[in-house]
Write an enzyme that holds these catalytic residues in place. Structure first.
Site, PDB file in Angstrom:
ATOM      1  N   ASP A  82      34.761  18.798  44.950  1.00  0.00           N
ATOM      2  CA  ASP A  82      35.487  18.912  43.682  1.00  0.00           C
ATOM      3  C   ASP A  82      36.975  18.871  43.982  1.00  0.00           C
ATOM      4  O   ASP A  82      37.430  19.405  45.000  1.00  0.00           O
ATOM      5  CB  ASP A  82      35.110  20.194  42.932  1.00  0.00           C
ATOM      6  CG  ASP A  82      35.384  21.462  43.720  1.00  0.00           C
ATOM      7  OD1 ASP A  82      36.499  22.013  43.593  1.00  0.00           O
ATOM      8  OD2 ASP A  82      34.493  21.922  44.454  1.00  0.00           O
ATOM      9  N   ASP A 171      34.531  25.447  34.037  1.00  0.00           N
ATOM     10  CA  ASP A 171      34.966  26.311  35.138  1.00  0.00           C
ATOM     11  C   ASP A 171      35.447  27.621  34.526  1.00  0.00           C
ATOM     12  O   ASP A 171      36.537  27.702  33.977  1.00  0.00           O
ATOM     13  CB  ASP A 171      36.080  25.611  35.915  1.00  0.00           C
ATOM     14  CG  ASP A 171      36.629  26.446  37.065  1.00  0.00           C
ATOM     15  OD1 ASP A 171      36.175  27.586  37.249  1.00  0.00           O
ATOM     16  OD2 ASP A 171      37.536  25.950  37.765  1.00  0.00           O
ATOM     17  N   GLU A 173      36.107  31.502  35.473  1.00  0.00           N
ATOM     18  CA  GLU A 173      36.270  32.374  36.632  1.00  0.00           C
ATOM     19  C   GLU A 173      37.490  33.257  36.457  1.00  0.00           C
ATOM     20  O   GLU A 173      38.023  33.388  35.360  1.00  0.00           O
ATOM     21  CB  GLU A 173      36.390  31.521  37.895  1.00  0.00           C
ATOM     22  CG  GLU A 173      37.558  30.519  37.854  1.00  0.00           C
ATOM     23  CD  GLU A 173      37.777  29.790  39.172  1.00  0.00           C
ATOM     24  OE1 GLU A 173      38.169  30.464  40.147  1.00  0.00           O
ATOM     25  OE2 GLU A 173      37.543  28.555  39.221  1.00  0.00           O
TER      26      GLU A 173
END
Length: 283
Positions: A82, A171, A173
């Protein structure tokens, strides 16, 4: 006697003046120290838009060894990477020759940032033969989940059934810019994620992948298990094994296992051979 009194008066006056100046001096020192502390704190906070997938993993979860085989292909698994703007122009040919077969490219963050290297990274991975997709770095404290899903889809986060495009990834987090859970309660965070995934599914027809770490998910969602039946899990853990998964998921689809791989730091295992990567791309 008159001279003695005058000397005493002069000494007293000097002492009084010094007493008046001393608090000002100390106040100035304290102000300078406060300014230095604020400047240091500002330097530790990255600029908006600069976040990348997994940037908080080491600071919060630490790191151990790499899984057996390192970045070489493990039996039954397929290597991927990634990338985001912090990687700059990526040497895709070298990655392909090393066995990397899939990639995710950061497309957007919040509703205020688009990856400045997106074209080189997204097209470059495709041109060497990789199956690739894009991800969105979530900032739940700035706008709603649906608003960010729209921004993502409108700026590179879409999906097509060409067999070479993976579904978009959320994503979610640690907040690099402030409070870990973005100022949300656990139920509020779950609602935000639901808002995002619902809108992404409506716009693209695909359930997005959810990238997260078990410790963050537990802290910020209360270890909610309701997404496991629809959203593939991309787990972050820099260790020799994947560890405990968030509630509901019996297995992971992808595992980001290191941020210190060759060529590009972030390396991942897809939990299946190349045909399973193709299956995810095809829906």
């Amino acid at each position: 006697m008159r001279v003695h009194r005058s000397g005493t008066s002069l000494a007293g006056a000097a002492l009084a003046a010094l007493t008046l100046l001393l608090p000002l001096s100390l106040a100035g020192t304290a102000d300078a120290a406060d300014a230095d502390a604020r400047a240091a704190a500002a330097q530790k906070t990255p600029a908006r838009g600069s976040a990348w997938m997994g940037m908080g993993v080491i600071a919060h979860d630490g790191q151990g060894g790499k899984p057996a085989g390192g970045v070489s292909l493990q039996a039954g698994q397929t290597e991927g990477v990634d990338v985001s703007s912090h990687n700059g122009n990526v040497d895709w040919a070298t990655l392909w020759n090393s066995g990397v077969r899939w990639a995710y490219v950061k497309a957007t963050e919040g509703t205020y940032y688009k990856n400045t290297y997106f074209t080189q990274q997204y097209n470059g991975s495709y041109n060497v033969g990789m199956i690739r997709g894009t991800y969105h770095f979530a900032t739940p404290d700035t706008t709603s989940g649906a608003t960010q899903a729209d921004y993502f889809v409108n700026n590179g986060g879409g999906w097509s059934g060409d067999g070479k495009t993976l579904p978009g990834a959320l994503d979610i987090e640690w907040n690099p810019y402030g409070a870990t859970c973005y100022g949300k309660t656990q139920s509020g965070m779950v609602a935000w994620i639901q808002d995002f995934v619902n809108r992404y599914k409506y716009r693209t027809g695909r359930d997005p992948v959810i990238y997260t770490a078990t410790s963050w998910w537990t802290q910020c969602t209360g270890n909610y298990g309701g997404f496991a039946s629809t959203n593939p899990l991309w787990i972050a853990r820099y260790a020799t094994d994947v560890g405990t998964l968030p509630a509901g998921w019996a297995y992971y689809t992808m595992w980001q296992y290191t941020s210190s791989g060759p060529t590009v730091g972030d390396h991942n295992h897809f939990n299946g051979d190349y045909s399973r990567v193709q299956a995810l791309a095809n829906g």
